[in-house]
Scaffold this active site. Structure first.
Site, PDB file in Angstrom:
ATOM      1  N   MET A  47       0.845  -1.208   0.000  1.00 40.17           N
ATOM      2  CA  MET A  47       0.000   0.000   0.000  1.00 40.17           C
ATOM      3  C   MET A  47       0.877   1.254   0.000  1.00 40.17           C
ATOM      4  SD  MET A  47      -2.865  -1.744   0.610  1.00 40.17           S
ATOM      5  CE  MET A  47      -4.082  -0.547   1.088  1.00 40.17           C
ATOM      6  N   HIS A  48       1.832   1.264  -0.893  1.00 44.43           N
ATOM      7  CA  HIS A  48       2.677   2.443  -1.020  1.00 44.43           C
ATOM      8  C   HIS A  48       3.365   2.451  -2.384  1.00 44.43           C
ATOM      9  CE1 HIS A  48       5.666  -0.506   0.756  1.00 44.43           C
ATOM     10  NE2 HIS A  48       6.305  -0.097  -0.326  1.00 44.43           N
ATOM     11  N   ALA A  49       3.992   3.577  -2.679  1.00 43.94           N
ATOM     12  CA  ALA A  49       4.854   3.690  -3.863  1.00 43.94           C
ATOM     13  C   ALA A  49       6.178   4.266  -3.383  1.00 43.94           C
ATOM     14  CB  ALA A  49       4.207   4.605  -4.902  1.00 43.94           C
TER      15      ALA A  49
END
Ligand code: TYD
Length: 134
Positions: A47-49
């Site tokens: 749930m991230h970049a």
């Protein structure tokens, strides 16, 4: 969005060995590794970049699903082969789910851990993607 890397599988009567070397098998110098295991079947991770990080994700055991989204298109990849790696370089939102109980993920990274490189809010990610597209 991603590149699938395939590693050598050296097998003999003793079992299998898969070597992974910087620059030849993967496109960057490995500065950090981490592994993820013991993740429950109903858990979502990632749930991230990342703004500036290259990574290769390898599923050493078991299986899980990797969801990738570059802001314009998305794709689900089943991670199940330990001689394959998913190479991520650009701004890509990633999520991991459907972990089998025995799943072990190995992640090779081009840099040390730095929380400032993370984008953990999806709307901020979308904004950045649109800005970079111009
Ligand atoms: P987190 O980013 O939530 O893991 P994931 O997105 O893969 O589910 O990381 C969990 C915790 O571990 C968080 O407190 C940050 C820390 N961490 C490190 O200290 N070093 C690392 O290399 C990584 C990837 C995480």
């Amino acid at each position: 969005m991603y590149r699938l890397l395939e590693f050598e599988k050296i097998g003999d009567e003793r079992g299998w060995l898969t070597p992974v070397e910087s620059y030849s098998d993967i496109p960057f110098l490995i500065k950090r590794i981490y592994f993820i295991h013991g993740t429950g079947e109903d858990i979502k991770r990632g749930m991230h970049a990342h703004k500036n990080l290259e990574q290769v994700i390898i599923c050493l055991a078991g299986s899980c699903t990797l969801f990738l989204d570059n802001g314009f298109q998305n794709e689900e990849i089943l991670l199940v082969d330990n001689n394959k790696g998913v190479y991520l370089k650009d701004l890509v939102w990633r999520e991991l789910y459907n972990f089998s109980r025995n799943c072990i993920l190995l992640v090779l990274a081009s840099d040390h851990y730095y929380e400032g490189d993370y984008i953990r809010d999806y709307n901020s990610f979308k904004e950045l993607v649109l800005k970079e597209d111009y």
